[in-house]
Scaffold this active site. Structure first.
Site, short mmCIF file in Angstrom:
data_model
loop_
_atom_site.label_atom_id
_atom_site.label_comp_id
_atom_site.label_asym_id
_atom_site.label_seq_id
_atom_site.Cartn_x
_atom_site.Cartn_y
_atom_site.Cartn_z
N GLU A 1 60.38 42.87 40.05
CA GLU A 1 59.55 42.57 38.95
C GLU A 1 58.44 43.42 38.90
O GLU A 1 58.06 44.10 39.68
CB GLU A 1 59.06 40.97 38.68
N LYS B 1 54.53 43.97 38.94
CA LYS B 1 53.37 43.24 39.27
C LYS B 1 52.22 43.43 38.03
O LYS B 1 51.73 44.50 37.96
CB LYS B 1 52.69 43.81 40.42
N ARG C 1 46.70 34.91 38.02
CA ARG C 1 47.58 34.39 38.56
C ARG C 1 47.61 32.87 38.08
O ARG C 1 46.40 32.24 38.27
CB ARG C 1 47.89 34.22 40.11
N ARG D 1 44.71 30.50 40.10
CA ARG D 1 44.77 30.60 41.41
C ARG D 1 43.67 29.93 42.69
O ARG D 1 43.86 29.40 43.42
CB ARG D 1 45.18 31.85 41.97
N GLU E 1 51.61 34.64 35.14
CA GLU E 1 50.32 35.63 35.12
C GLU E 1 49.85 35.41 33.72
O GLU E 1 50.46 35.54 32.79
CB GLU E 1 50.68 37.07 35.42
N LYS F 1 54.33 42.95 47.28
CA LYS F 1 53.80 43.52 46.30
C LYS F 1 53.56 45.04 46.58
O LYS F 1 52.79 45.37 47.46
CB LYS F 1 52.21 43.04 45.82
#
Ligand SMILES: [Zn+2]
Ligand SMILES: [Zn+2]
Lengths: 366, 545
Positions: free
Chosen positions: B231, B233, B238, B253, B281, B406
């Site tokens: 996917e 980033k 987040r 987050r 996100e 990531k």
């Protein structure tokens, strides 16, 4: 009337008597306040120092042409009456009193001055205030954030830390400057907790102290063999340079600590990278500096090293004639050589007026 | 208060995790529940709104210490931390009192807010008078809003779990929202944290602990690309979107409840069936499809109140990429691909304004992945995410359940010159660690160094010490805490983004600048130029802005 002490390229100089005090370049005749390496250097032709410093001076500088003088006794050098008085810094440390044609100057060297000039440090004579017209003073810890606890309290802390480690079965490595601080600690600790080992550099100074008649508990050289059982209850004294070395690893799992006035600040403590910091200094704290300067009665004060700019401004605000000498003395060795001290070369200047910081450049980072 | 001050001092002084854990557990064992409730709140990162402005704090400290302002300032410069400076310069305490932490916070600290400055000053001085050094330091940290301690939230959770004999993941769930600013800690809330049992009732809106990704340098070691879900980033915030009991919650987050900050996402959440939790996100999204540069979202975050205008200028959307709960059941133990299928099924009905489905990218091999990653900057994303298709959804940075990687695009980098330095704070107090960097202007032959970025991270402690020594040696002038230096050091500075900024002298603003390395091999004359920065700007401008 001309000054009794001036600054020359070689160091502090008394023109009337034609001798230097703690010079950093080789000279004919040097009066030495104490045996620390930034004050007592090799290469002078004649040395004059306080009697109790003879053993440590020789241990450090080898065979030198040394004349000693008891505290309080006087000697005439070129018409200047010179006497030495306890500075309370390390064994044999002295303030140099100079009297000439009715004027008295005192050069402090390094000193510490407990409340009431009490005798806390068992390894040297306590600071003795000497009245004078001009006082040349150190100012290593010349900021109000530096205030020392009574020595007894630090001794309790060190003993508790050591005993705790011993109970947990790990050695306690305590880093401390090998001349002065280490012996002061030896005289403070409760030697019943366990065996005490010393690094070779420290042990050499211990010998000089013992030869001078200073009582220290028994110590073992931390050289070759350290039995595993002993190691687990041991206190190990070592110079700061040994931190992180292969030497320090021989004690296996160990807690480590650093004893220094710089440990007063959390930032310095963290940078030192030890488990624990003990705030213990052989230099005067802020109240000690104020106490000693006031007791001297001097109307003129000249600062030599440390927080010079701050001290000059502070004393000037109290109406004293305050100035600075840009010396090569180093302040308290072993750590944080410049924890917020004045800029190099800025020693003689008064601190600049508060100026706005330069315009903040680009940064959008969160 | 004395107990917590001692704990704080122990945590602050120690670097060893086992020692910190032991200190935390010892505290929990002896503290009263009401006090422990506050202690856990502070240690886990809770920050009550600042009760006393710095200015008043300083005035009170000056009055109590009797120092002239310039001398206090010198002290502060040497110490680098206001609370510590104050604790050092106050006169010795008169007496000590035994009030617990909860009493101190609730009866003495919180009531300070909104009082006239003179009253606050008086009370502060009274409070300092009955505290010893650790207590004063702690108190000043708490009221100044600068309380931070070297303990991770995870370690606090571990200590609570071991103290209570409850599973750490259960405590982690219960801790969600515990540090929320609007709900103050109480003995009852603390009791719920450590209550016996494995899955105490989860508060209606509570999210799950976030699963975090690890940085990847090279995917070659990951095996077949087919085992991985690829996917983009995203460069946003987040968050989890929780839909339960007919209501929607949005958690960032940092475990902050941000529902009110994003009304368009909350509205989209209402389209989800009850008992659904999505992970994804928050991005700014101007065209309803693609993320806009982070700067736009940042502009919105910076606003205290959301006006109609800012909502129109910077509309937000939630890009969903994982599903943690459906039908009220925890789905985290399902493999990634199965959760993805559920996510797609759920979003088939619910996607729309404010709620988008993150696409899964197709790549035949790692070379194909690398090609996609190369497009990242133009698409306004940070790189790729690689998620193990068979992996479960873990907690924090755990790896045993399956790993998220990531794989970010390489940051921009530029060679620049250190021209100003400022002393660091906290661990680096007393060392010059905050630097301003410059590049050359273009107008040769009389080119000048133009500042363009500040950075304070990326060097090792040893490197910082070495640079600090050079700074002290080459200082030209001191402006308060800042020193200008004779330019002599070249650094390679990395940053994540760059945008035009007429407000800055250099004409650009860079995002997340950090020092990549010292370049002792380069002379000051060899540093990069403004023209180079403009090249990066032109190359990197997101296509869909
Ligand atoms: Zn000395
Ligand atoms: Zn000295």
């Amino acid at each position: 009337m001309s000054d009794l002490v001036v600054l020359r390229p070689e160091g502090l100089y008394c023109p009337a008597g034609d001798f230097h005090i703690d010079p950093w370049r080789p000279v004919e005749r040097a009066v030495i306040t104490h045996a620390h390496s930034d004050h007592a250097r090799a290469g002078h032709r004649h040395y004059l120092a306080a009697s109790p410093s003879a053993h440590v001076l020789r241990a450090r500088l080898g065979e030198i042409r040394l004349q000693t003088l008891d505290y309080g006794a006087a000697l005439d050098i070129g018409g200047v009456r010179v006497s030495l008085h306890p500075a309370g810094h390390v064994l044999g440390s002295a303030q140099v009193r100079l009297a000439h044609r009715g004027t008295v100057w005192v050069v402090s060297g390094d000193y510490k001055a407990a409340p009431g000039f009490a005798a806390e440090d068992a390894t040297c004579a306590p600071f003795e205030p000497v009245r004078c017209d001009a006082f040349i003073s150190e100012s290593t810890f010349g900021l109000p954030v530096y205030r020392w606890q009574p020595q007894a309290r630090i001794a309790d802390e060190i003993n508790a830390w050591w005993a705790g480690n011993a109970d947990a079965g790990r050695a306690s490595i305590l880093y401390a400057y090998s001349f002065g601080k280490a012996q002061r600690i030896l005289a403070m600790i409760d030697a019943r907790i366990g065996p005490v080992y010393c690094h070779g550099a420290t042990e050499a100074v211990n010998a000089a102290y013992r030869a001078s008649g200073v009582a220290l508990p028994p110590t073992l050289p931390a050289g070759a063999g350290v039995a595993a059982d002993d190691r687990r209850r041991a206190l190990v004294l070592a110079p700061p340079a040994a931190q992180g070395s292969a030497w320090a690893r021989r004690f296996g799992e160990a807690a480590d600590a650093f004893a220094s006035g710089w440990m007063q600040l959390r930032g310095a403590r963290r940078r030192q990278g030890v488990d624990r910091g003990f705030v213990l200094s052989d230099h005067a704290d802020w109240p000690g500096l104020e106490r000693a300067i006031a007791a001297s009665g001097a109307s003129r004060v000249i600062l030599t090293h440390g927080q010079v700019a701050v001290m000059v401004r502070h004393l000037a605000a109290q109406g004293l004639d305050a100035q600075a000498f840009a010396t090569e003395f180093a302040g308290e060795a072993g750590s944080a050589a410049d924890a917020g001290a004045a800029a190099p070369g800025a020693a003689a200047g008064a601190p600049g007026a508060e100026v706005a910081a330069p315009a903040s450049p680009a940064a959008t980072a969160a | 208060m004395r107990r917590f001050a001692r704990l704080f001092a122990a945590l602050d002084a120690s670097t060893a995790t086992h020692a910190k854990l032991a200190a935390l557990k010892a505290y929990l064992a002896e503290a009263a529940a009401a006090d422990a409730a506050w202690a856990v709140y502070f240690l886990a990162g809770g920050t009550p709104r600042r009760t006393v402005p710095t200015r008043v704090l300083r005035e009170a400290a000056l009055a109590a210490s009797g120092l002239p302002e310039w001398l206090f300032e010198e002290c502060y410069q040497a110490v680098g931390d206001l609370a510590e400076t104050i604790a050092h310069v106050l006169p010795a305490p008169a007496a000590e009192d035994d009030l617990g932490l909860a009493g101190w916070v609730e009866e003495r600290l919180l009531p300070l807010r909104g009082q006239p400055a003179a009253t606050v000053r008086e009370r502060l001085i009274d409070h300092w008078r009955v505290l010893d050094w650790p207590g004063r330091f702690l108190l000043t940290k708490l009221i100044g809003g600068g309380f931070r301690v070297g303990v991770s939230r995870l370690l606090v959770i571990r200590a609570l779990a071991e103290h209570a004999g409850v599973d750490a993941t259960v405590v982690a769930q219960r801790m969600m929202g515990y540090t929320d600013t609007d709900a103050l800690p109480t003995a009852e809330r603390f009791a719920r944290l450590i209550a016996a049992g494995t899955d105490g009732p989860v508060a209606a809106g509570a999210p799950y602990p976030f699963f975090l990704a690890h940085a990847l340098a090279d995917p070659a070691a990951l095996g077949a690309v087919a085992d991985w879900q690829v996917e983009w980033k995203y460069d946003g915030i987040r968050a989890q979107l929780v839909r339960r009991a007919g209501q929607a919650w949005i958690w960032s987050r940092g475990e902050e409840l941000v529902t009110e900050r994003f009304p368009e996402i909350a509205a989209a959440g209402a389209r989800l069936p009850d008992g659904t939790v999505l992970d994804g996100e928050i991005v700014a999204c101007t065209d309803g499809r693609r993320p806009a540069p982070f700067a736009l979202l940042q502009k919105r975050i910076g606003r205290k109140t959301l006006t109609r205008r800012i909502l129109a200028e910077a509309p937000a959307a939630f890009i969903a990429y994982d599903l943690l709960e459906t039908g009220g059941s925890d789905r985290r133990t399902l493999p990634q691909h199965a959760r993805r299928a559920l996510l797609e099924a759920t979003l088939a009905h619910a996607a729309g304004p404010g709620l988008l489905l993150a696409p899964v990218l197709d790549a035949a091999d790692w070379a194909g992945c690398a090609a996609l990653r190369a497009e990242a900057r133009a698409r306004g994303v940070e790189g790729l995410m690689l998620k193990e298709r068979a992996g479960r959804y873990g907690t924090g940075r755990t790896r045993e359940a399956g790993t998220w990687w990531k794989w970010k695009v390489d940051p921009y980098s530029i060679d620049c010159v250190l021209i100003y330095a400022q002393a660091g704070h906290g661990r680096r107090a007393g060392l010059y660690t905050d630097y301003t960097f410059a590049v050359w202007s273009d107008d040769a032959p009389e080119r000048r160094l133009v500042p363009f970025a500040k950075a304070y991270s990326g060097l090792t402690d040893d490197e910082f010490r070495a640079v600090d020594a050079v700074i002290r040696r080459t200082t030209v002038e001191k402006f308060g805490p800042v020193r200008s230096v004779t330019p002599s050091l070249v650094f390679e500075l990395g940053f994540e983004g760059i945008q035009a900024s007429p407000r800055h002298k250099s004409g650009v603003a860079v995002r997340f600048p950090r020092m990549l390395r010292l370049r002792p091999d380069k002379k000051v004359e060899d540093a990069d130029t403004l023209a180079r920065l403009r090249e990066l700007l032109a190359a990197g401008a997101p296509a869909a802005a």
